[in-house]
Design a protein around this motif. Structure first.
Motif, PDB file in Angstrom:
ATOM      1  N   TYR A  38      44.147  39.965  28.796  1.00  0.00           N
ATOM      2  CA  TYR A  38      42.945  40.403  29.486  1.00  0.00           C
ATOM      3  C   TYR A  38      42.798  39.782  30.872  1.00  0.00           C
ATOM      4  CZ  TYR A  38      42.020  42.067  24.835  1.00  0.00           C
ATOM      5  OH  TYR A  38      42.135  42.699  23.628  1.00  0.00           O
ATOM      6  N   PRO A  40      43.081  39.474  34.749  1.00  0.00           N
ATOM      7  CA  PRO A  40      42.978  40.607  35.676  1.00  0.00           C
ATOM      8  C   PRO A  40      44.316  40.979  36.317  1.00  0.00           C
ATOM      9  CG  PRO A  40      41.962  38.637  36.612  1.00  0.00           C
ATOM     10  CD  PRO A  40      42.329  38.308  35.206  1.00  0.00           C
ATOM     11  N   ARG A  42      46.189  42.706  39.467  1.00  0.00           N
ATOM     12  CA  ARG A  42      45.979  42.980  40.890  1.00  0.00           C
ATOM     13  C   ARG A  42      47.255  43.585  41.463  1.00  0.00           C
ATOM     14  NH1 ARG A  42      41.368  42.780  39.527  1.00  0.00           N
ATOM     15  NH2 ARG A  42      40.016  40.992  39.803  1.00  0.00           N
ATOM     16  N   ASN A  69      52.546  45.101  40.754  1.00  0.00           N
ATOM     17  CA  ASN A  69      51.375  44.640  40.013  1.00  0.00           C
ATOM     18  C   ASN A  69      51.632  43.268  39.411  1.00  0.00           C
ATOM     19  OD1 ASN A  69      49.655  46.905  40.373  1.00  0.00           O
ATOM     20  ND2 ASN A  69      50.909  48.032  38.912  1.00  0.00           N
ATOM     21  N   ARG A  71      49.588  39.912  37.114  1.00  0.00           N
ATOM     22  CA  ARG A  71      48.457  39.471  36.298  1.00  0.00           C
ATOM     23  C   ARG A  71      48.100  38.063  36.758  1.00  0.00           C
ATOM     24  NH1 ARG A  71      46.599  41.894  32.020  1.00  0.00           N
ATOM     25  NH2 ARG A  71      48.460  43.104  31.671  1.00  0.00           N
ATOM     26  N   TRP A 100      41.912  42.729  46.045  1.00  0.00           N
ATOM     27  CA  TRP A 100      40.910  42.221  45.111  1.00  0.00           C
ATOM     28  C   TRP A 100      39.910  43.302  44.842  1.00  0.00           C
ATOM     29  CZ3 TRP A 100      41.718  37.935  42.440  1.00  0.00           C
ATOM     30  CH2 TRP A 100      42.645  37.012  42.931  1.00  0.00           C
TER      31      TRP A 100
END
Length: 100
Positions: A38, A40, A42, A69, A71, A100
């Motif tokens: 879980y 995030p 970015r 991508n 994490r 962000w």
């Protein structure tokens, strides 16, 4: 008398079971790294080096490209500790290169 009978039965059972004990070694310890599913995700905004620690003097692991991508799993000032999605490579990068 009842107590004596119970004691004799208990001793007989323990003597009989003592020879049946099996010693089992515990399984070898291993390190398991669990990533936070879980954390995030970015997107990298421009080419940036992924480094071994949060400093430009640290070794470069790989170069990330715009659109990759990652994490985000930690922070240290303006640096973020990330795991690259795909090769699952962990390292540090400047947070200035993330959307962000």
């Amino acid at each position: 008398m009842k107590t004596v009978k119970i004691l004799i039965v208990a001793l007989a059972l323990s003597a009989g079971l003592a020879g049946c004990m099996v010693s089992v070694d515990p399984p070898p310890r291993s390190v398991v790294v669990v990533r936070d599913p879980y954390a995030p995700v970015r997107t990298v905004s421009a080419s940036v080096n992924l480094r071994t620690c949060p400093s430009t003097s640290c070794a470069v692991i790989m170069t990330l490209r715009k659109g990759d991508n990652v994490r985000v799993i930690g922070r240290d000032g303006s640096w973020v500790n990330v795991v690259v999605i795909g090769p699952e490579t962990e390292g540090w990068m400047s947070s200035n290169y993330l959307f962000w």
